[in-house]
Each structure stands twice: as C-alpha cells, then as structure tokens.
Scaffold this motif. Structure first.
Motif, short mmCIF file in Angstrom:
data_model
loop_
_atom_site.label_atom_id
_atom_site.label_comp_id
_atom_site.label_asym_id
_atom_site.label_seq_id
_atom_site.Cartn_x
_atom_site.Cartn_y
_atom_site.Cartn_z
N TYR B 110 0.84 -1.29 -0.11
CA TYR B 110 0.06 -0.02 -0.01
C TYR B 110 0.78 1.42 0.01
CZ TYR B 110 -2.98 3.69 1.96
OH TYR B 110 -3.52 5.03 1.87
N ASN B 111 1.88 1.27 0.84
CA ASN B 111 2.69 2.35 0.94
C ASN B 111 3.61 2.55 -0.41
OD1 ASN B 111 2.09 3.30 3.64
ND2 ASN B 111 3.60 1.86 4.30
N GLN B 112 3.69 1.46 -1.19
CA GLN B 112 4.66 1.61 -2.33
C GLN B 112 3.78 2.30 -3.43
OE1 GLN B 112 5.82 -2.27 -3.48
NE2 GLN B 112 7.18 -2.37 -2.24
N MET B 113 2.39 2.02 -3.15
CA MET B 113 1.67 2.35 -4.27
C MET B 113 1.22 3.85 -3.91
SD MET B 113 -1.27 -0.65 -5.25
CE MET B 113 -1.36 -1.28 -3.70
N ILE B 114 0.79 4.31 -2.81
CA ILE B 114 0.69 5.65 -2.58
C ILE B 114 1.72 6.74 -2.98
CG2 ILE B 114 -1.41 5.29 -0.96
CD1 ILE B 114 0.54 6.35 1.48
N THR B 115 2.88 5.99 -2.51
CA THR B 115 4.04 7.08 -2.97
C THR B 115 4.20 7.25 -4.67
OG1 THR B 115 5.45 5.71 -0.97
CG2 THR B 115 6.54 7.24 -2.72
N PHE B 116 4.05 6.10 -5.29
CA PHE B 116 4.05 5.94 -6.90
C PHE B 116 2.83 7.03 -7.26
CE2 PHE B 116 2.22 4.31 -10.57
CZ PHE B 116 3.50 4.64 -11.80
N LEU B 117 1.73 7.00 -6.53
CA LEU B 117 0.56 7.86 -7.04
C LEU B 117 0.53 9.09 -6.20
CD1 LEU B 117 -2.15 4.88 -6.85
CD2 LEU B 117 -1.29 6.01 -8.95
N LYS B 118 1.53 9.33 -5.42
CA LYS B 118 1.62 10.83 -4.76
C LYS B 118 0.39 11.03 -4.11
CE LYS B 118 5.10 12.70 -7.92
NZ LYS B 118 5.13 11.76 -9.07
N LEU B 119 0.04 10.21 -3.18
CA LEU B 119 -1.23 10.62 -2.45
C LEU B 119 -0.55 10.98 -0.84
CD1 LEU B 119 -3.75 7.55 -2.80
CD2 LEU B 119 -3.79 9.46 -3.83
N ASP B 120 -1.28 12.23 -0.57
CA ASP B 120 -1.09 12.82 0.76
C ASP B 120 -1.89 12.05 1.90
OD1 ASP B 120 -0.63 14.50 3.03
OD2 ASP B 120 -1.12 16.20 1.99
N LEU B 128 -10.83 15.40 -1.68
CA LEU B 128 -10.06 14.82 -2.70
C LEU B 128 -10.83 15.00 -4.12
CD1 LEU B 128 -9.07 11.23 -1.25
CD2 LEU B 128 -8.06 13.04 -1.10
N SER B 129 -10.08 15.18 -5.19
CA SER B 129 -10.62 15.36 -6.50
C SER B 129 -11.18 13.82 -7.09
CB SER B 129 -9.66 15.99 -7.46
OG SER B 129 -8.39 14.84 -7.62
N LYS B 130 -11.82 13.88 -7.95
CA LYS B 130 -12.20 12.47 -8.52
C LYS B 130 -11.11 11.66 -8.71
CE LYS B 130 -16.30 10.50 -10.67
NZ LYS B 130 -16.81 10.40 -11.80
N GLY B 131 -10.06 12.28 -9.48
CA GLY B 131 -8.82 11.35 -9.81
C GLY B 131 -8.22 10.81 -8.61
N THR B 132 -8.06 11.75 -7.64
CA THR B 132 -7.14 11.41 -6.37
C THR B 132 -7.94 10.28 -5.52
OG1 THR B 132 -6.42 13.49 -6.36
CG2 THR B 132 -6.14 12.24 -4.58
N ARG B 133 -9.26 10.40 -5.45
CA ARG B 133 -10.08 9.50 -5.01
C ARG B 133 -9.95 8.14 -5.67
NH1 ARG B 133 -14.70 10.60 -1.68
NH2 ARG B 133 -16.16 8.75 -1.44
N GLU B 134 -10.01 8.19 -6.83
CA GLU B 134 -10.04 6.82 -7.58
C GLU B 134 -8.60 6.02 -7.20
OE1 GLU B 134 -11.51 3.88 -8.85
OE2 GLU B 134 -12.75 5.29 -8.97
N LYS B 135 -7.50 6.85 -7.19
CA LYS B 135 -6.21 6.46 -6.82
C LYS B 135 -6.08 5.62 -5.61
CE LYS B 135 -3.54 9.67 -9.77
NZ LYS B 135 -2.89 11.15 -9.61
N LEU B 136 -6.96 6.44 -4.51
CA LEU B 136 -6.95 5.67 -3.25
C LEU B 136 -7.55 4.56 -3.51
CD1 LEU B 136 -6.50 5.87 -0.29
CD2 LEU B 136 -8.82 7.12 -0.24
N VAL B 137 -8.58 4.44 -4.05
CA VAL B 137 -9.66 3.23 -4.01
C VAL B 137 -8.73 2.03 -4.73
CG1 VAL B 137 -11.69 2.17 -5.13
CG2 VAL B 137 -11.64 4.39 -4.16
N ILE B 138 -7.97 2.43 -5.78
CA ILE B 138 -7.10 1.38 -6.42
C ILE B 138 -6.01 1.08 -5.37
CG2 ILE B 138 -5.44 1.24 -8.14
CD1 ILE B 138 -8.04 0.92 -9.47
N SER B 139 -5.44 1.74 -4.77
CA SER B 139 -4.59 1.44 -3.89
C SER B 139 -5.05 0.56 -2.54
CB SER B 139 -3.70 2.79 -3.03
OG SER B 139 -3.31 3.57 -4.00
N LEU B 140 -5.93 0.86 -1.97
CA LEU B 140 -6.64 0.03 -1.12
C LEU B 140 -7.05 -1.11 -1.57
CD1 LEU B 140 -9.03 3.05 0.54
CD2 LEU B 140 -7.09 1.66 1.50
N THR B 141 -7.89 -1.29 -2.77
CA THR B 141 -8.07 -2.49 -3.27
C THR B 141 -7.08 -3.65 -3.55
OG1 THR B 141 -9.96 -1.30 -4.35
CG2 THR B 141 -9.60 -3.50 -4.98
N LEU B 142 -6.01 -2.98 -4.31
CA LEU B 142 -4.99 -3.79 -4.68
C LEU B 142 -3.86 -4.21 -3.36
CD1 LEU B 142 -3.56 -2.29 -8.15
CD2 LEU B 142 -4.77 -4.57 -7.76
#
Lengths: 129, 237
Positions: B110-120, B128-142
């Motif tokens: 999870y930490n690798q992904m949020i670093t890659f996707l630049k989530l704060d 969160l914008s729609k795009g950022t929200r979706e990045k979070l959803v993907i990180s949590l799901t994967l």
C-alpha cells in the motif's frame, strides 16, 4: 507506447523488440528486461508479453535461460535473417503497390534510385543548416 | 484446474425489474478481463453480486470452487467506492480501517502504491478530486492479497494523466496469480491491458472472447468490435 488496437498486441510487442534487435539497440547476447518491467514500460498485460516472448523463443531469436532470464540470441545468422525478412516485407509492400499501378520494373528501379538521391540531398541540406 | 470465478445461471430482479437474466461466466487463470456494457446494462450489479455485497440472486457464484459467502468475500477484493466512509476522515484513517477489517491487507505494498500515485495521507476524503479518490480506491483494493480483484469503472470521469498512472499501478501491483475484472463502458483506454472481454447487453452476457483473438479474426479494434455489437439492433436498455 501507442499500439494499433486493430492488430494483436502480442504481435506488436514482438515487432518492437525485433526492431530494436535489428537496429542494434539490443545487441546479440543482451538480456531482455524482466517480463513485468516490459509490461509496465509498454503499458500492456503481463500475459501478452509472455505470449510475445514465447513466440520469439519458438522462432529462435530469444533464448530463455531458466532462472537467469531471456536473452537475445548470440547467433548472428538468425539476426541477419530477421533483418532480411523485414527488408523483404517492406520491399514487397512497395513493389506490390507500384506494380498494381502498372509501373514497370525498370521505372520502379529508376524511381527508387532517384528518390534515394533526393533524400541524400535533403539530409545534406539539413546537416549544413 | 479449478475455475477462479464461476457464475452459473444467475438471475436477479429488483422491484419486479429484471436486472440480470441467465448469466453464466467462467474465468480462469491470472487474466485481466474487461467487463463491458452500456450504463445500466447490469455490470455493477453483476460485480456486486459476485463480491457478495448484493444478495438474493438465483444461481450459483463460486470463487476457487467455493460458494459460501464468507469464503468468497475473503478471496475477493472489490473496489468499494468508499461509500460508507465519513467524508471528514483522513486517508490515513481509511487505511487504518482497511487494515483492521482485512487481515490480508499488505501495508508495505500500500505504501509503495501511494508513493507512486503521490497521495497525501493527511488529506481528508472531502478534499479529494475524483482522480485522487480513485487512486486511493485502487491502492486500497490492490493492497489486499486476494484471488480475484473487481474494479468497478475505475476510469470514469478521470483525466488522462491519472488514468495512465492507475493503469501502470494495475500492471505493476496486480499479484501474478490473481484474476482481475475491470468494468468500463468506454473500452479504448484499457484495451491494451485486457486479456479477454466480456460484454453485458440486454441483461445478459453476449460475448466472452480473448482480445487478441478479436483483433486477429476481425481486424477490428476492441472498441469498434464492441460498438458493432450495438450497431444494428436498437437496444432498449
């Protein structure tokens, strides 16, 4: 990279890697990137990369070494053959299209020669400016 | 070989309206499968039924040949669009919740992904914008180690830069031995990463084919092929 979605993706991956081998960007004996790394850099599915690799291995261009990875063949003859096939394919396209327009073989040769000369001049111009 | 995901004669009605009719589907191996169909075709309902979030359908759903709901839920990671989360929660709190609920949650991944996707992680969901929200959803799901990943329209309404980032994360972090189903009503953006497509139309599955087979047999892009299914007959969906 951008793919043409009308052509099987595994085939296009193969073409990309063969082009790199022919152009010398991948030298004989070079190790190919890991499958997932290839998938990420090409933005394709791991399974599709695997299928492309399987075909390249079947065709003898890529050698798979268990536990070590995949390598470009060090057999220069195979690379040379690959290059010849590619040249033939492009020439066939050109020839078939011109032939269909009833342009004689002699004229095709003349036109190609003249075209190459013009291209040469163009390249010279570019280097001067 | 066990079938990773199997759906047999699934029928589902809601308020007397038929949503899914005689849906059967069998998916094996470590593929990425596109679940395609118009809005309202039943894609989301099918995913919710498979994930066990929606219930009371007639028919059989199994994952790795297991049919009981609890086992199925533990094997499936479904991209729940954070619906039940209070909007004043911070990303870090949402992660803590996931970590508590799912024993298979891999924090390192999870930490690798949020670093890659630049989530704060200190940001609140409401910001969160729609795009950022979706990045979070993907990180949590994967981040869950599951057999099956169900991503419900991860690209709808998202700018192309975020889309590319999300597609890259999928290729990079989808476990090698897992099956992934991605639903979308717009196919061209994900076509290169799909092994197979499944098309839902008129409440049932009308096509299940390998993507490269479609390209090879028809010389069409996946998008053109998909649109041709809607071409002649007018659908009432």
């Amino acid at each position: 990279m951008e793919f043409d979605d009308k052509v099987p993706i595994y085939y296009q991956i193969k073409t990309v890697i063969y082009d790199q081998i022919i152009a010398g960007q991948l030298a004989p004996g070079d190790k190919l990137p890991a499958i997932r790394q290839l998938a990420v850099s090409l933005t394709v599915n791991v399974n599709t990369v695997q299928r492309a690799l399987r075909e390249m291995i079947d065709e003898g261009v890529v050698i798979s070494q268990r536990g070590r990875g995949n390598f470009v063949t060090s057999n220069a003859e195979i690379v040379e053959q690959l290059k010849q096939e590619l040249i033939d394919r492009y020439l066939k396209q050109l020839y078939d299209q011109l032939h269909r327009l009833n342009i004689s073989d002699e004229q095709i040769v003349n036109e190609v020669t003249a075209y190459i000369e013009r291209q040469g001049d163009l390249n010279d111009d570019n280097t001067e400016s | 070989m066990t079938t990773t995901l199997k759906v047999e004669n699934l029928n589902y009605r809601r308020n007397l309206k038929r949503i899914l009719a005689d849906v059967s589907l069998s998916l094996t191996g470590n593929k990425i499968v596109g679940l395609l169909g118009e809005n309202g075709a039943g894609k989301t309902t099918l995913m919710r039924l498979i994930a066990g979030v929606a219930k009371n359908a007639k028919g059989i759903i199994s994952v790795n040949d297991k049919t009981d709901l609890a086992t199925r839920k533990s094997l499936i990671s479904y991209s729940n669009p954070l619906g039940g989360m209070a909007t004043n929660k911070r990303i870090s709190e949402v992660k803590d919740f996931y970590q508590q609920v799912y024993p298979d949650f891999d924090e390192q991944k999870y930490n690798q992904m949020i670093t890659f996707l630049k989530l704060d992680e200190s940001q609140r969901l409401s910001a969160l914008s729609k795009g950022t929200r979706e990045k979070l959803v993907i990180s949590l799901t994967l981040a869950r180690q599951a057999s099956v990943y169900l991503l419900d329209e991860p690209f709808s309404g998202i700018d192309s830069m975020s889309r590319k980032k999300i597609i890259n994360s999928i290729i990079q972090w989808k476990p090698a031995d897992s099956l992934m189903v991605i639903s979308d009503h717009y196919v061209s953006e994900i076509a290169p990463i799909l092994d197979e497509i499944v098309v839902v139309k008129d409440n049932t599955i009308v096509v299940h084919k390998a993507a490269d087979t479609i390209r090879e047999e028809s010389g069409q892009s996946i998008e053109d092929y998909y649109e041709s299914l809607y071409g002649e007959a007018d659908s009432n969906d």
